[in-house]
Write an enzyme that holds these catalytic residues in place. Sequence first.
Site, PDB file in Angstrom:
ATOM      1  N   ASP A   1       8.750  -9.022   7.519  1.00 25.46           N
ATOM      2  CA  ASP A   1       8.506  -7.854   6.458  1.00 25.46           C
ATOM      3  C   ASP A   1       8.894  -7.776   5.425  1.00 25.46           C
ATOM      4  O   ASP A   1       9.922  -9.101   5.325  1.00 25.46           O
ATOM      5  CB  ASP A   1       8.121  -6.455   7.292  1.00 25.46           C
ATOM      6  CG  ASP A   1       7.724  -5.905   6.712  1.00 25.46           C
ATOM      7  OD1 ASP A   1       7.386  -5.554   5.300  1.00 25.46           O
ATOM      8  OD2 ASP A   1       6.569  -5.224   7.681  1.00 25.46           O
TER       9      ASP A   1
ATOM     10  N   ASN B   1      -0.448  -8.898   9.744  1.00 34.50           N
ATOM     11  CA  ASN B   1      -1.300  -8.262   9.135  1.00 34.50           C
ATOM     12  C   ASN B   1      -0.716  -7.944   7.873  1.00 34.50           C
ATOM     13  O   ASN B   1      -1.134  -6.487   7.938  1.00 34.50           O
ATOM     14  CB  ASN B   1      -0.409  -7.455  10.679  1.00 34.50           C
ATOM     15  CG  ASN B   1      -0.584  -5.582  10.609  1.00 34.50           C
ATOM     16  OD1 ASN B   1      -0.964  -4.805  10.262  1.00 34.50           O
ATOM     17  ND2 ASN B   1       0.455  -5.092   9.380  1.00 34.50           N
TER      18      ASN B   1
ATOM     19  N   LYS C   1      -9.713  -8.756   1.810  1.00 33.14           N
ATOM     20  CA  LYS C   1     -10.404  -8.395   2.651  1.00 33.14           C
ATOM     21  C   LYS C   1     -12.068  -9.345   3.238  1.00 33.14           C
ATOM     22  O   LYS C   1     -12.018  -9.716   4.361  1.00 33.14           O
ATOM     23  CB  LYS C   1     -10.628  -7.402   2.831  1.00 33.14           C
ATOM     24  CG  LYS C   1      -8.904  -6.166   3.093  1.00 33.14           C
ATOM     25  CD  LYS C   1      -8.057  -6.921   4.057  1.00 33.14           C
ATOM     26  CE  LYS C   1      -6.853  -6.313   3.920  1.00 33.14           C
ATOM     27  NZ  LYS C   1      -5.920  -6.841   4.689  1.00 33.14           N
TER      28      LYS C   1
ATOM     29  N   MET D   1       0.015  -0.320  11.203  1.00 36.09           N
ATOM     30  CA  MET D   1       0.056  -1.268  12.738  1.00 36.09           C
ATOM     31  C   MET D   1       0.478  -2.127  13.028  1.00 36.09           C
ATOM     32  O   MET D   1       0.798  -2.524  14.122  1.00 36.09           O
ATOM     33  CB  MET D   1      -1.532  -1.759  11.712  1.00 36.09           C
ATOM     34  CG  MET D   1      -2.419  -0.534  11.826  1.00 36.09           C
ATOM     35  SD  MET D   1      -4.075  -1.645  10.908  1.00 36.09           S
ATOM     36  CE  MET D   1      -4.738  -0.725  10.490  1.00 36.09           C
TER      37      MET D   1
ATOM     38  N   VAL E   1      -6.909   4.267   9.186  1.00 33.19           N
ATOM     39  CA  VAL E   1      -6.021   4.392   9.883  1.00 33.19           C
ATOM     40  C   VAL E   1      -4.870   5.022   9.323  1.00 33.19           C
ATOM     41  O   VAL E   1      -4.497   5.126   8.635  1.00 33.19           O
ATOM     42  CB  VAL E   1      -5.775   3.472  10.861  1.00 33.19           C
ATOM     43  CG1 VAL E   1      -4.811   3.085  11.756  1.00 33.19           C
ATOM     44  CG2 VAL E   1      -7.705   2.160  11.185  1.00 33.19           C
TER      45      VAL E   1
ATOM     46  N   ARG F   1       6.001  -1.429   9.749  1.00 30.89           N
ATOM     47  CA  ARG F   1       5.823   0.328  10.079  1.00 30.89           C
ATOM     48  C   ARG F   1       3.997   0.224  10.506  1.00 30.89           C
ATOM     49  O   ARG F   1       3.926  -0.972  10.209  1.00 30.89           O
ATOM     50  CB  ARG F   1       6.126   0.537   8.709  1.00 30.89           C
ATOM     51  CG  ARG F   1       5.468   0.342   7.617  1.00 30.89           C
ATOM     52  CD  ARG F   1       5.542   1.432   6.808  1.00 30.89           C
ATOM     53  NE  ARG F   1       4.568   0.642   4.926  1.00 30.89           N
ATOM     54  CZ  ARG F   1       4.193   1.157   4.023  1.00 30.89           C
ATOM     55  NH1 ARG F   1       5.634   1.713   3.707  1.00 30.89           N
ATOM     56  NH2 ARG F   1       4.073   0.728   3.021  1.00 30.89           N
TER      57      ARG F   1
ATOM     58  N   ASP G   1       8.100 -13.267   2.835  1.00 29.95           N
ATOM     59  CA  ASP G   1       7.196 -12.254   1.622  1.00 29.95           C
ATOM     60  C   ASP G   1       6.271 -13.243   2.161  1.00 29.95           C
ATOM     61  O   ASP G   1       6.116 -14.228   1.511  1.00 29.95           O
ATOM     62  CB  ASP G   1       7.562 -12.267   0.458  1.00 29.95           C
ATOM     63  CG  ASP G   1       6.521 -11.752  -0.295  1.00 29.95           C
ATOM     64  OD1 ASP G   1       5.284 -12.107  -0.290  1.00 29.95           O
ATOM     65  OD2 ASP G   1       7.135 -11.587  -1.952  1.00 29.95           O
TER      66      ASP G   1
ATOM     67  N   TYR H   1      -8.925  -5.137  -3.169  1.00 34.50           N
ATOM     68  CA  TYR H   1      -8.959  -5.463  -2.113  1.00 34.50           C
ATOM     69  C   TYR H   1      -9.795  -5.914  -1.019  1.00 34.50           C
ATOM     70  O   TYR H   1     -10.012  -6.475  -0.224  1.00 34.50           O
ATOM     71  CB  TYR H   1      -8.305  -3.618  -1.379  1.00 34.50           C
ATOM     72  CG  TYR H   1      -8.093  -3.433  -0.011  1.00 34.50           C
ATOM     73  CD1 TYR H   1      -6.570  -3.627   0.314  1.00 34.50           C
ATOM     74  CD2 TYR H   1      -8.853  -2.700   0.741  1.00 34.50           C
ATOM     75  CE1 TYR H   1      -6.562  -3.345   1.358  1.00 34.50           C
ATOM     76  CE2 TYR H   1      -8.979  -2.889   2.044  1.00 34.50           C
ATOM     77  CZ  TYR H   1      -7.527  -3.158   2.423  1.00 34.50           C
ATOM     78  OH  TYR H   1      -6.612  -2.502   3.869  1.00 34.50           O
TER      79      TYR H   1
HETATM   80  P1  NAD Z   1       1.568  -0.012   6.040  1.00 33.69           P
HETATM   81  O1  NAD Z   1       1.194  -0.146   4.409  1.00 33.69           O
HETATM   82  O2  NAD Z   1       1.575   1.034   6.631  1.00 33.69           O
HETATM   83  O3  NAD Z   1       1.962  -1.854   6.367  1.00 33.69           O
HETATM   84  C1  NAD Z   1       1.727  -2.318   5.463  1.00 33.69           C
HETATM   85  C2  NAD Z   1       3.170  -3.372   6.003  1.00 33.69           C
HETATM   86  O4  NAD Z   1       2.879  -4.896   5.634  1.00 33.69           O
HETATM   87  C3  NAD Z   1       4.031  -2.897   5.214  1.00 33.69           C
HETATM   88  O5  NAD Z   1       4.855  -3.151   6.937  1.00 33.69           O
HETATM   89  C4  NAD Z   1       4.420  -3.621   4.256  1.00 33.69           C
HETATM   90  O6  NAD Z   1       5.774  -3.997   3.967  1.00 33.69           O
HETATM   91  C5  NAD Z   1       4.247  -4.753   4.880  1.00 33.69           C
HETATM   92  N1  NAD Z   1       4.083  -5.730   3.342  1.00 33.69           N
HETATM   93  C6  NAD Z   1       3.196  -5.620   2.858  1.00 33.69           C
HETATM   94  N2  NAD Z   1       3.227  -6.740   1.972  1.00 33.69           N
HETATM   95  C7  NAD Z   1       3.869  -7.577   2.387  1.00 33.69           C
HETATM   96  C8  NAD Z   1       4.263  -9.202   2.015  1.00 33.69           C
HETATM   97  N3  NAD Z   1       4.526  -9.434   1.043  1.00 33.69           N
HETATM   98  N4  NAD Z   1       5.295  -9.586   2.993  1.00 33.69           N
HETATM   99  C9  NAD Z   1       5.258  -8.662   4.412  1.00 33.69           C
HETATM  100  N5  NAD Z   1       5.307  -8.008   4.553  1.00 33.69           N
HETATM  101  C10 NAD Z   1       4.623  -7.197   3.253  1.00 33.69           C
HETATM  102  O7  NAD Z   1      -0.018  -0.609   6.815  1.00 33.69           O
HETATM  103  P2  NAD Z   1      -1.393  -0.888   7.225  1.00 33.69           P
HETATM  104  O8  NAD Z   1      -2.121   0.510   7.364  1.00 33.69           O
HETATM  105  O9  NAD Z   1      -0.408  -1.013   8.964  1.00 33.69           O
HETATM  106  O10 NAD Z   1      -1.645  -1.885   7.485  1.00 33.69           O
HETATM  107  C11 NAD Z   1      -1.746  -3.090   7.508  1.00 33.69           C
HETATM  108  C12 NAD Z   1      -2.988  -4.175   7.382  1.00 33.69           C
HETATM  109  O11 NAD Z   1      -4.199  -3.133   7.985  1.00 33.69           O
HETATM  110  C13 NAD Z   1      -3.162  -4.487   6.513  1.00 33.69           C
HETATM  111  O12 NAD Z   1      -3.131  -5.538   5.925  1.00 33.69           O
HETATM  112  C14 NAD Z   1      -4.160  -3.175   5.955  1.00 33.69           C
HETATM  113  O13 NAD Z   1      -4.729  -4.110   4.536  1.00 33.69           O
HETATM  114  C15 NAD Z   1      -5.240  -2.499   7.129  1.00 33.69           C
HETATM  115  N6  NAD Z   1      -5.727  -2.104   7.018  1.00 33.69           N
HETATM  116  C16 NAD Z   1      -5.689  -0.959   6.433  1.00 33.69           C
HETATM  117  C17 NAD Z   1      -6.014   0.373   7.071  1.00 33.69           C
HETATM  118  C18 NAD Z   1      -5.967   1.469   7.170  1.00 33.69           C
HETATM  119  O14 NAD Z   1      -7.053   2.736   7.201  1.00 33.69           O
HETATM  120  N7  NAD Z   1      -4.283   2.332   7.471  1.00 33.69           N
HETATM  121  C19 NAD Z   1      -7.680   0.080   6.575  1.00 33.69           C
HETATM  122  C20 NAD Z   1      -8.256  -1.128   6.887  1.00 33.69           C
HETATM  123  C21 NAD Z   1      -7.256  -2.154   7.028  1.00 33.69           C
END
Ligand code: NAD
Length: 261
Positions: free
Chosen positions: A41, A92, A161, A22, A190, A20, A65, A157
């Site tokens: 995932d 990601n 990062k 990004m 995002v 799901r 994982d 977090y």
């Molecule tokens: P999201 O929660 O929609 O997606 C994250 C995905 O990672 C999910 O499908 C989840 O199941 C998977 N995941 C979590 N733990 C896992 C594990 N141990 N092993 C495998 N998969 C795992 O979030 P997103 O916003 O799409 O986040 C994607 C990346 O972007 C992340 O690294 C997040 O920290 C980073 N990010 C997000 C934002 C934001 O505003 N959404 C901002 C900055 C950075």
Amino acid sequence: MSSRTGKLDGRVVLITGAARGMGEQEARLFAAEGAKVVLADVLDDQGAAVAADIGAESALYVHLDVSEEDGWTAAVAAAKERFGRIDGLVNNAGILHFNALVATPLADFEKVTRVNVNGVFLGIRAVAPEIAAAGGGTIVNTASLAALAGMAYIGAYAASKHAVLGLTRVAALELAAQDIRVNAICPGVVDTPMANPAPEVTPAAVADATAEAWKSVPMKRMGRPEEVAKLALFLSGEDSSYITGQPFVIDGGLQAGMNLG
Ligand code: NAD
């Protein structure tokens, strides 16, 4: 048959957290640009459904994982069995945890670190030799604006990062000789499930603050995961051929300075 040339024709890219958000958009865009994509995932039903929607010819879903060493070995083996090699990685997957620093239990801090830092470290360690064996390629790590600045209530977090950026720079230095470029994406806010957490997992004051946060973005909107995917595409393709070891901010102007408008 289309004669259009894709920006990732012939490439095989493993994308973590691709069920799901990004990661899903990166998988869809990379496949549309000609890559074979391995979606990894822990959300198996969602991940398998995205892979099926992209199409069995171009996409494979694997349970992974990212914090588990053995899982990486199995995911790499499955990817190679299916597509023959791997020459790209997008780290990601990530998790977010809200709490005041002094109230954060060690177990919560370590949970975030295990996924966000160990996951990126293990990914680079497992996949870089495969990319080298394929003759070179790219690694894109997903950091955050919280890798470049602090934000209250996300200490674990932000620490994780910042570490992702450190790993990105070291990997870029060590892997350049093998024609592997390593860069980091630093998104602001995002519009994904992560940025819209369920009320029951978020302290009320934090939920109010984060719900308001995107309103201070100069561009007056959240980013879309599709927009982040385009940056990941740029960093994974030939258009960024002389770029390595760098963080790329994508934030609608949030980091430019204090917005009084
Ligand atoms: P999201 O929660 O929609 O997606 C994250 C995905 O990672 C999910 O499908 C989840 O199941 C998977 N995941 C979590 N733990 C896992 C594990 N141990 N092993 C495998 N998969 C795992 O979030 P997103 O916003 O799409 O986040 C994607 C990346 O972007 C992340 O690294 C997040 O920290 C980073 N990010 C997000 C934002 C934001 O505003 N959404 C901002 C900055 C950075």
